[in-house]
Design an enzyme around this catalytic site. Structure first.
Site, PDB file in Angstrom:
ATOM      1  N   ALA A  85      69.282  15.927  36.701  1.00 24.61           N
ATOM      2  CA  ALA A  85      69.121  17.143  37.362  1.00 24.61           C
ATOM      3  C   ALA A  85      69.618  18.305  36.595  1.00 24.61           C
ATOM      4  O   ALA A  85      68.883  19.373  36.971  1.00 24.61           O
ATOM      5  CB  ALA A  85      70.064  16.925  38.630  1.00 24.61           C
ATOM      6  N   THR A  86      70.376  17.946  35.880  1.00 19.36           N
ATOM      7  CA  THR A  86      70.847  19.379  34.617  1.00 19.36           C
ATOM      8  C   THR A  86      69.386  19.731  34.066  1.00 19.36           C
ATOM      9  O   THR A  86      69.028  20.899  33.994  1.00 19.36           O
ATOM     10  CB  THR A  86      71.565  19.127  33.662  1.00 19.36           C
ATOM     11  N   SER A 127      69.266  13.408  40.752  1.00 19.94           N
ATOM     12  CA  SER A 127      69.455  12.621  39.766  1.00 19.94           C
ATOM     13  C   SER A 127      69.593  11.260  40.381  1.00 19.94           C
ATOM     14  O   SER A 127      69.880  11.003  41.427  1.00 19.94           O
ATOM     15  CB  SER A 127      70.803  12.968  38.935  1.00 19.94           C
ATOM     16  N   ALA A 128      69.299  10.340  39.529  1.00 22.95           N
ATOM     17  CA  ALA A 128      69.527   8.680  40.197  1.00 22.95           C
ATOM     18  C   ALA A 128      70.852   8.317  40.183  1.00 22.95           C
ATOM     19  O   ALA A 128      71.211   7.461  41.122  1.00 22.95           O
ATOM     20  CB  ALA A 128      68.681   7.839  39.058  1.00 22.95           C
ATOM     21  N   HIS A 129      71.930   8.516  39.274  1.00 24.38           N
ATOM     22  CA  HIS A 129      73.195   8.185  39.160  1.00 24.38           C
ATOM     23  C   HIS A 129      73.724   8.456  40.414  1.00 24.38           C
ATOM     24  O   HIS A 129      74.978   8.078  40.432  1.00 24.38           O
ATOM     25  CB  HIS A 129      73.742   8.268  37.907  1.00 24.38           C
ATOM     26  N   THR A 144      58.766  10.143  24.915  1.00 23.78           N
ATOM     27  CA  THR A 144      58.434   8.845  25.419  1.00 23.78           C
ATOM     28  C   THR A 144      59.356   8.329  26.498  1.00 23.78           C
ATOM     29  O   THR A 144      60.572   8.624  26.752  1.00 23.78           O
ATOM     30  CB  THR A 144      58.831   7.850  24.360  1.00 23.78           C
ATOM     31  N   CYS A 180      81.520  18.271  35.627  1.00 20.32           N
ATOM     32  CA  CYS A 180      80.995  18.907  34.561  1.00 20.32           C
ATOM     33  C   CYS A 180      81.723  20.410  34.451  1.00 20.32           C
ATOM     34  O   CYS A 180      81.486  21.248  33.771  1.00 20.32           O
ATOM     35  CB  CYS A 180      79.728  19.710  35.195  1.00 20.32           C
TER      36      CYS A 180
END
Length: 397
Positions: free
Chosen positions: A70-71, A221-223, A263, A351
């Protein structure tokens, strides 16, 4: 250990881990390569994950751009949109955000505003005084209500002739307050202003339809939904002609429709897709479970003198509970260090670790910054975990 710091990160779901493993071993192909099966399998896996992430937020697959989190998404959208609009569009260069945003948004806007160049802001020590530069952009920072909702009235007042973008959190990562994104969207549309929202803390917890909310751009974000770290997405609204162009953040190859070079981390993308699929499948069940534990926690602290929540419960998402401990000798950092072998929790955003919470200060609780604890619950948290935590609070406070 009782883990109650899920706003910082969540444990990875076993289904997610199992889905990722083949792409860390036999399915190691580069999706940008052609023809042979390992490449085409990798490309198919990326596109399947894109569909799953899109479905979770009510978007089209082609509107999802994979990033490192997300950042990065927030940096990409805010900087990219403003740069393109200023230099290739109508010249508008002003962004409005709030004082309680995640650091990804705040520091991006402060950078554009010429206030800093590094995240630890060394401008004072290097130049002897606060050095400000003109990067050709402007940023305004609005306040919040006493419940932590971003002030719609202040956003409206902050709009200028050159305003191009508004960027706000949907759910605050420290206090769990939910802001009226739909109302902000209406205001933005009436002034030809784009709206970006950080959906990270809402993802998988609230039903999200970016079309109904009126969001033009989003980050996630996924986490935070039991997926892997290091992978996220940017949502970019499309029209009849596709996604409107903005300036790329990562320059290089033409991956991600030319918007994000590099990649693909296929294993992480697959993990994100699986996490999104599970989040959608189990949303109602998880919502009920977390709501129940949230109520159990609130009931427990109600019987402990000197502890209360920072914001009104009706304005907060279940699972993120910000507590104020009204004890003269209580210090939050010392407390969480003392209990760290038994319980994992925090004083606020990971953060912003090591500095007083600017979110709590924005609520007008500047004198309480050393008294605040953030408790965040996940789908694996048990009633026993909450009861043990309440028992510990009674014993230690």
């Amino acid at each position: 250990m009782i883990y109650l710091d899920n706003s910082a990160t969540s444990p990875i779901d076993e289904e997610v881990r199992d889905a990722m493993l083949p792409y860390l071993s036999e399915e190691f192909g580069n999706p940008s390569s052609k023809y042979y099966c390992k490449a085409t399998n990798a490309k198919a896996a990326v596109e399947e994950a894109r569909e799953k992430v899109a479905k979770l937020i009510g978007a089209k697959p082609e509107e999802i751009i994979f990033t490192a989190g997300a950042t990065e998404s927030t940096n990409f959208i805010i900087k990219g949109y403003l740069d393109y609009r200023k230099y290739y569009g109508d010249g508008k260069n002003h962004v409005i955000t709030s004082r309680v945003e995640h650091k990804a948004t705040l520091n991006t806007c402060r950078y554009l505003n010429g206030e800093l160049y590094s995240n630890n802001d060394p401008t004072i020590s290097l130049f002897g005084e606060k050095k400000r530069v003109d990067r050709g952009f402007e940023a305004s920072f609005v306040g919040v209500t006493s419940n932590g909702e971003i002030s719609v009235e202040e956003i409206e007042k902050a709009i200028k002739e050159n305003t191009a973008l508004v960027s706000i959190l949907y759910v605050n990562n420290e206090i769990g307050s939910i802001s009226d994104v739909s109302r902000v969207s209406e205001i933005c549309k009436s002034h030809n202003i784009a709206l970006h929202s950080d959906l990270t803390q809402a993802l998988g917890k609230l039903e999200i339809d970016v079309k109904k909310l009126g969001i033009d751009y989003a980050s996630c974000s996924a986490h935070k939904i039991y997926g892997p770290k290091g992978i996220g997405a940017a949502y970019m609204k499309s029209d009849a002609y596709g996604i409107a162009p903005i300036t790329a953040f990562m320059h290089g190859g033409e991956q991600e429709f030319g918007y994000r070079a590099g990649t693909h981390a296929v294993h992480n993308i697959v993990g994100f897709g699986k996490a999104a699929e599970i989040a959608l499948r189990d949303m109602k069940k998880n919502e009920t479970h977390i709501q129940k534990l949230d109520e159990l926690l609130l009931h427990g602290i109600a019987n402990i003198d000197g502890i209360h929540t920072t914001v009104n419960e009706s304005k907060r998402i279940p699972g993120i509970v910000s507590l104020v401990v009204e004890k003269e000798d209580f210090h939050n950092e010392r407390f969480i260090k003392k209990i760290s072998e038994e319980v994992a929790l925090s004083t606020g955003s990971a953060c912003s670790a090591g500095e007083p919470s600017y979110v709590i200060q924005a609520l007008g609780l500047g004198d309480k910054v050393t008294k605040v604890l953030r408790v965040s619950i996940n789908k694996f948290t048990t009633e026993s975990d909450i009861n043990e935590f309440i028992k510990l609070l009674r014993a230690e406070i």
